[in-house]
Design an enzyme around this catalytic site. Structure first.
Site, PDB file in Angstrom:
ATOM      1  N   CYS A 362      -0.055 -65.195 -26.427  1.00  0.00           N
ATOM      2  CA  CYS A 362       0.655 -64.015 -26.908  1.00  0.00           C
ATOM      3  C   CYS A 362       1.068 -63.204 -25.694  1.00  0.00           C
ATOM      4  O   CYS A 362       0.274 -63.038 -24.756  1.00  0.00           O
ATOM      5  CB  CYS A 362      -0.241 -63.197 -27.835  1.00  0.00           C
ATOM      6  SG  CYS A 362       0.549 -61.746 -28.543  1.00  0.00           S
ATOM      7  N   GLU A 396       3.078 -70.639 -26.378  1.00  0.00           N
ATOM      8  CA  GLU A 396       2.781 -71.063 -27.744  1.00  0.00           C
ATOM      9  C   GLU A 396       3.932 -70.681 -28.660  1.00  0.00           C
ATOM     10  O   GLU A 396       4.477 -69.591 -28.577  1.00  0.00           O
ATOM     11  CB  GLU A 396       1.482 -70.404 -28.203  1.00  0.00           C
ATOM     12  CG  GLU A 396       1.020 -70.813 -29.583  1.00  0.00           C
ATOM     13  CD  GLU A 396      -0.286 -70.161 -29.965  1.00  0.00           C
ATOM     14  OE1 GLU A 396      -0.444 -69.776 -31.146  1.00  0.00           O
ATOM     15  OE2 GLU A 396      -1.147 -70.014 -29.079  1.00  0.00           O
TER      16      GLU A 396
END
Length: 503
Positions: A362, A396
């Protein structure tokens, strides 16, 4: 010859009902209606824009010694507040508005009626084949064996096609819609569409619809915070964040800029600041250059701080699902130093042991520090760590709308810069080893920029004059860069016991 099945013609939905302006009162406005609302545009001028009502609530009163004024009596239109989504605007601009801002003199558009449910034709159920029975028997036997042995290892296998019926039962208890993420790493198989998206059309789509991949349950949630005060900055929250409900719907939520604790008033924040001795993130400083420092924080050692950081970041990210389990992650926080301490600018998290070799889980730059090149600096630092580890890394998926544009720009800049500064021939593998960008991301970037050309029976990477001109124009802008010599860090090594979480 099998008989042809008749094609079902979809009946068009009836147009929405419209109530003329001036013929209705504010009590008629309900959830799902579209109405014109007064607002201030980007130039500071008042305007009236169409918006959809998503939620209605009684005007909250603060419990911190405030009183209701005479204007807020039962007959005032401001006794209710309306959460609205502005037409053709990004959902991060959704906000609560008072009833006095509704323009009752213009038409009120009611929600479209839902089409009648179609009757399902009974289908003849076929007996399952023998392979399904065998698999089912194998699953039951395995589950019984695990139960007998006392093994409590969670089931992490992929869901088989015949498990879909179990999923429908779970949907009644809790919404758990897992959308297929957009595969940004396989440009050779683009999704089927009626037409190709240009860059301008795609940016417009991101601007008006938010992230490219979103959770339906997150979209349905109404923003519960209005404004956040962090240090000298006061910013508006963009999305829902699961702060305790006692702090929801306050005019301003006050946060300590060093420990990230949250308070309902400036008075309680002032009391906390007189006792709080923290002047930087609670971790090891691994990078210092000019006024920028990076701190490495273990989520297992600093549970409260990392949870507070996750709550703060969720206010500005709608594509992530927030869990309180921060132990499997390392947090790399970028700060700006001055005489009063190290002030947080942004951060990225990283799994301690990623099976897919993700170097970022993140990533976020706080809104008050955006458009200053700090997002690119965070991305550059994540790849600098990958170089130290000797691995190829990729973020990600899915990425947010702003994150996707930032990574595209970074990948393109690094690839073009390497090709221009190298006289020898380079393959995709050579580019990956020198930049730590994965082969899939390099292939995707080159395909997007149309760098692949067919020459003498083979594919080559060719830079056009326009791309070189754009790169040279970008070099004239002053950008912050990561200095490798200023990074004092060794890849952390974790034992098996340290990688056990939640047992």
């Amino acid at each position: 010859m099998a008989p042809s099945t008749p094609v079902k013609e979809e009946t068009p939905l009836p147009p929405p009902a419209i109530t003329p302006g001036g013929t209705y009162g504010i009590e008629k406005v309900s959830v799902g209606c579209k109405i014109f609302i007064k607002r201030i545009d980007s130039n500071g001028k008042p305007e009236e824009r169409l918006a959809e009502i998503l939620s209605i609530r009684d005007k909250p009163t603060s419990t911190i010694g405030t009183r209701r004024t005479k204007a807020e009596d039962s007959d005032s239109p401001d006794r209710h507040e309306y959460f609205v989504h502005w037409d053709t605007f990004n959902k991060r601009l959704d906000e609560w508005v008072s009833g006095s801002r509704l323009v009752l003199e213009k038409d009120l558009e009611w929600p479209r009626p839902k089409p009648p449910p179609q009757k399902k034709t009974p289908q003849v159920t076929k007996a399952p084949p023998k392979t399904n029975r065998t698999n089912l028997l194998k699953r039951v036997t395995t589950a019984n064996a695990l139960a007998a042995s006392g093994n409590s290892t969670p089931n992490l296998k992929r869901k088989l096609p015949h498990d879909e019926e179990d999923e429908e039962e779970d949907a009644e208890g809790e919404v758990d819609l897992s959308l297929d993420p957009i595969d940004l790493t396989s440009p050779a198989d683009p999704p089927k569409s009626s037409g190709t998206f240009s860059k301008e059309q795609e940016i417009e789509k991101l601007r008006t619809s938010g992230s490219m991949t979103q959770s339906i349950s997150e979209i349905a949630r109404v923003k519960n915070l209005n404004r956040l005060q962090l240090g000298q900055h006061e910013v508006e929250a963009w999305y829902f964040s699961p702060y305790p409900k006692e702090y929801a719907h306050l005019p301003v939520l006050y946060l300590c800029e060093f420990c990230l604790s949250f308070f309902p008033s400036s008075l309680t924040l002032g009391r906390h600041r007189r006792r709080c001795t923290l002047l930087h993130p609670p971790g090891n400083e691994i990078y210092r250059h000019e006024d920028i420092s990076f701190f490495e924080i273990d989520g297992r050692r600093q549970l409260t701080w990392c949870r507070n950081l996750s709550l703060l970041s969720k206010c500005f990210l709608d594509h992530k699902t927030l869990y309180y389990d921060v132990q499997p992650f390392l947090y790399y926080v970028m700060t700006q130093r001055d005489d009063r301490g190290c002030h947080i600018i942004g951060y990225f998290s990283k799994e301690k042991e990623s099976p897919d070799n993700y170097n970022v889980a993140c990533i976020l730059t706080l809104p008050q520090h955006q458009r200053h090149g700090y997002g690119r600096l965070l991305i550059d630092f994540s790849y600098e760590l990958s170089k130290k580890e000797g691995k190829l890394g990729s973020p990600e998926k899915p990425l947010s709308d702003l994150g996707l544009l930032s990574y595209r720009s970074y990948w393109a800049e690094k690839i073009v810069e390497l090709l221009l500064n190298t006289e020898d021939e380079l393959s995709i593998d050579d580019i990956a080893q020198k930049t730590s960008i994965t082969h899939a991301d390099i292939h995707y970037t080159c395909s997007t920029m149309q760098l692949f050309k067919h020459y003498k029976g083979q594919h080559i990477i060719c830079l056009t004059d326009s791309i070189i001109e754009q790169h040279q124009k970008a070099l004239t802008k002053k950008k912050r860069r990561i200095v490798s010599e200023a990074l004092l860090w060794k890849p952390p090594v974790f034992t098996r016991e340290q990688l056990r979480f939640g047992w």
